[in-house]
Design a protein around this motif. Structure first.
Motif, PDB file in Angstrom:
ATOM      1  N   ARG A   6       0.881  -1.093  -0.030  1.00  0.00           N
ATOM      2  CA  ARG A   6       0.000  -0.008  -0.214  1.00  0.00           C
ATOM      3  C   ARG A   6       0.920   0.983  -0.089  1.00  0.00           C
ATOM      4  NH1 ARG A   6       2.064   2.547   4.329  1.00  0.00           N
ATOM      5  NH2 ARG A   6       1.446   1.698   6.412  1.00  0.00           N
ATOM      6  N   ALA A   8       0.096   5.364   1.352  1.00  0.00           N
ATOM      7  CA  ALA A   8      -0.401   5.765   2.549  1.00  0.00           C
ATOM      8  C   ALA A   8      -0.475   7.310   2.557  1.00  0.00           C
ATOM      9  CB  ALA A   8      -0.596   5.162   3.772  1.00  0.00           C
ATOM     10  N   PRO A   9      -0.579   7.965   1.725  1.00  0.00           N
ATOM     11  CA  PRO A   9      -0.286   9.430   1.673  1.00  0.00           C
ATOM     12  C   PRO A   9      -1.118  10.378   2.784  1.00  0.00           C
ATOM     13  CG  PRO A   9      -1.382   9.103  -0.086  1.00  0.00           C
ATOM     14  CD  PRO A   9      -1.132   7.692   0.394  1.00  0.00           C
ATOM     15  N   SER A  10      -0.744  11.371   3.339  1.00  0.00           N
ATOM     16  CA  SER A  10      -1.450  11.992   4.220  1.00  0.00           C
ATOM     17  C   SER A  10      -1.824  13.406   3.492  1.00  0.00           C
ATOM     18  CB  SER A  10      -0.664  12.810   5.333  1.00  0.00           C
ATOM     19  OG  SER A  10      -0.387  11.688   6.093  1.00  0.00           O
ATOM     20  N   GLU A  42      -4.441   8.975   4.531  1.00  0.00           N
ATOM     21  CA  GLU A  42      -4.401   8.951   5.803  1.00  0.00           C
ATOM     22  C   GLU A  42      -4.867  10.388   6.082  1.00  0.00           C
ATOM     23  OE1 GLU A  42      -0.807   6.937   7.449  1.00  0.00           O
ATOM     24  OE2 GLU A  42      -2.103   5.264   7.141  1.00  0.00           O
ATOM     25  N   TYR A 176      -2.065   8.316  14.920  1.00  0.00           N
ATOM     26  CA  TYR A 176      -1.593   7.734  13.816  1.00  0.00           C
ATOM     27  C   TYR A 176      -1.073   6.286  14.000  1.00  0.00           C
ATOM     28  CZ  TYR A 176       2.175   6.001  10.567  1.00  0.00           C
ATOM     29  OH  TYR A 176       3.173   5.201   9.884  1.00  0.00           O
ATOM     30  N   VAL A 180      -2.848   3.216  11.667  1.00  0.00           N
ATOM     31  CA  VAL A 180      -2.114   2.769  10.663  1.00  0.00           C
ATOM     32  C   VAL A 180      -2.137   1.016  11.048  1.00  0.00           C
ATOM     33  CG1 VAL A 180       0.264   2.924  11.722  1.00  0.00           C
ATOM     34  CG2 VAL A 180      -0.165   3.051   9.472  1.00  0.00           C
ATOM     35  N   ARG A 194       8.010   2.208   2.793  1.00  0.00           N
ATOM     36  CA  ARG A 194       7.653   3.505   3.270  1.00  0.00           C
ATOM     37  C   ARG A 194       8.863   4.262   3.332  1.00  0.00           C
ATOM     38  NH1 ARG A 194       4.441   2.223   8.828  1.00  0.00           N
ATOM     39  NH2 ARG A 194       6.239   1.704   9.758  1.00  0.00           N
ATOM     40  N   LEU A 198       9.649   6.594   9.310  1.00  0.00           N
ATOM     41  CA  LEU A 198       8.793   5.900  10.041  1.00  0.00           C
ATOM     42  C   LEU A 198       9.583   4.549  10.730  1.00  0.00           C
ATOM     43  CD1 LEU A 198       5.653   6.517   7.852  1.00  0.00           C
ATOM     44  CD2 LEU A 198       5.961   7.179  10.068  1.00  0.00           C
TER      45      LEU A 198
END
Ligand code: GLU
Length: 291
Positions: A6, A8-10, A42, A176, A180, A194, A198
């Motif tokens: 995946r 998962a942009p904010s 996100e 978050y 997540v 990613r 992170l």
């Protein structure tokens, strides 16, 4: 095991070069492994959402030839699910309400790897959950390790390095870290590719997965794009434009940043790029960047 990855942009601005690098890495890795690839918005921290940017990011991804499977999910629409998990953790006494102010915490806390380690002031208070208060997760002295596909082995002792961390914020939003973990489990993600910012969050996420009985995932944290001053790229970075008008240029810039081999023939369309990239992607080349 079936591969499910995946991106998962904010949606806090347009897609910048740093996020494009994460998107290219996770998509190329999924294609190369004949996997399924999802996009998740996100937007859990609604106070930071920039209106229209979720759609803008999706349009940009389309222009760059990314094709995702399944419908895009939005964290802002999953509050009920997060509340259910929060409730479960509280009933198991793994989580507790915290009403300490930042100043109170700073006065007592030791410094960990990401700032002050919460000194556990409210651990025993047993306050009832109410709006305006945060909820923290109890951490332990157990060492949590994982083998990252790019960064190698990484270990943390959460109680010492991070402290009891917030899983539900005083402003009412789910943190978050909790969102997540729940989303990755519900979407049956098997490998997360990613940005390396992170890496330090991953032991917290593994700890939550263990508490909730969720399966363990594989991780690959790709190097961050930094600006000339060595800072993480911001959404406003003008030096690395991501352009829908020159999609191949943007894709190749991300591809080269990830230390992948150069195409020997001219690629004219984004479709040709992805066909070629699916075959040529080699995650082991990235670690050269870390040396
Ligand atoms: N939403 C995060 C970001 O845009 C990425 C979270 C993740 O990939 O786990 O930085």
């Amino acid at each position: 095991m079936t591969y499910r990855g995946r991106f998962a942009p904010s949606p806090t601005g347009s897609l910048h070069f740093g996020s494009l690098v994460a998107a290219v890495a996770s998509y190329a890795d999924a294609l190369h492994n004949q996997g399924t690839w999802l996009v998740r918005m996100e937007d859990v921290d609604e106070s930071r959402v920039v209106e229209g940017s979720a759609d803008e990011i999706l349009r940009m991804l389309e222009a760059l030839g990314f094709e995702w499977n399944e419908t895009v999910i939005y964290q802002s629409q999953r509050k009920r699910r997060y509340a259910e998990v929060l409730d479960q953790l509280s009933r198991q006494r793994l989580a507790y309400v915290c009403s300490c102010s930042r100043r109170e915490i700073a006065a007592l806390a030791k410094t960990g790897i990401e700032g002050p380690v919460y000194p556990g002031t409210c651990r025993k208070a047993n306050d009832a959950f109410s709006s305006g208060k945060a909820v923290r997760l109890r951490t332990t002295e157990e060492e949590i390790c994982f083998e990252d596909l790019v960064q190698g082995k990484h270990c943390q002792v959460l109680s010492r390095d991070i402290g009891d961390f917030v899983i539900h914020r005083a402003d009412g939003y789910t943190a978050y870290q909790l969102a997540v973990v729940v989303d990755d489990a519900d979407q049956r993600i098997s490998r997360i590719v990613r940005g390396a910012d992170l890496l330090l969050s991953t032991p917290r996420q593994i700890y939550l997965q263990n508490l909730l009985g969720f399966p363990r995932l594989a991780y690959a944290h790709v190097p961050l794009v930094k600006d000339d001053q060595g800072r993480k790229l911001s959404k406003q970075d003008l030096a690395h434009p991501v352009s829908a008008d020159r999609p191949l240029e943007s894709l190749l810039a991300a591809w080269h940043f990830l230390r992948q081999i150069s195409p020997s023939q001219q690629l004219d369309r984004v479709e040709d790029f992805w066909l070629w990239a699916a075959d040529k992607w080699d995650i082991t080349r990235i670690s050269a960047l870390n040396q």
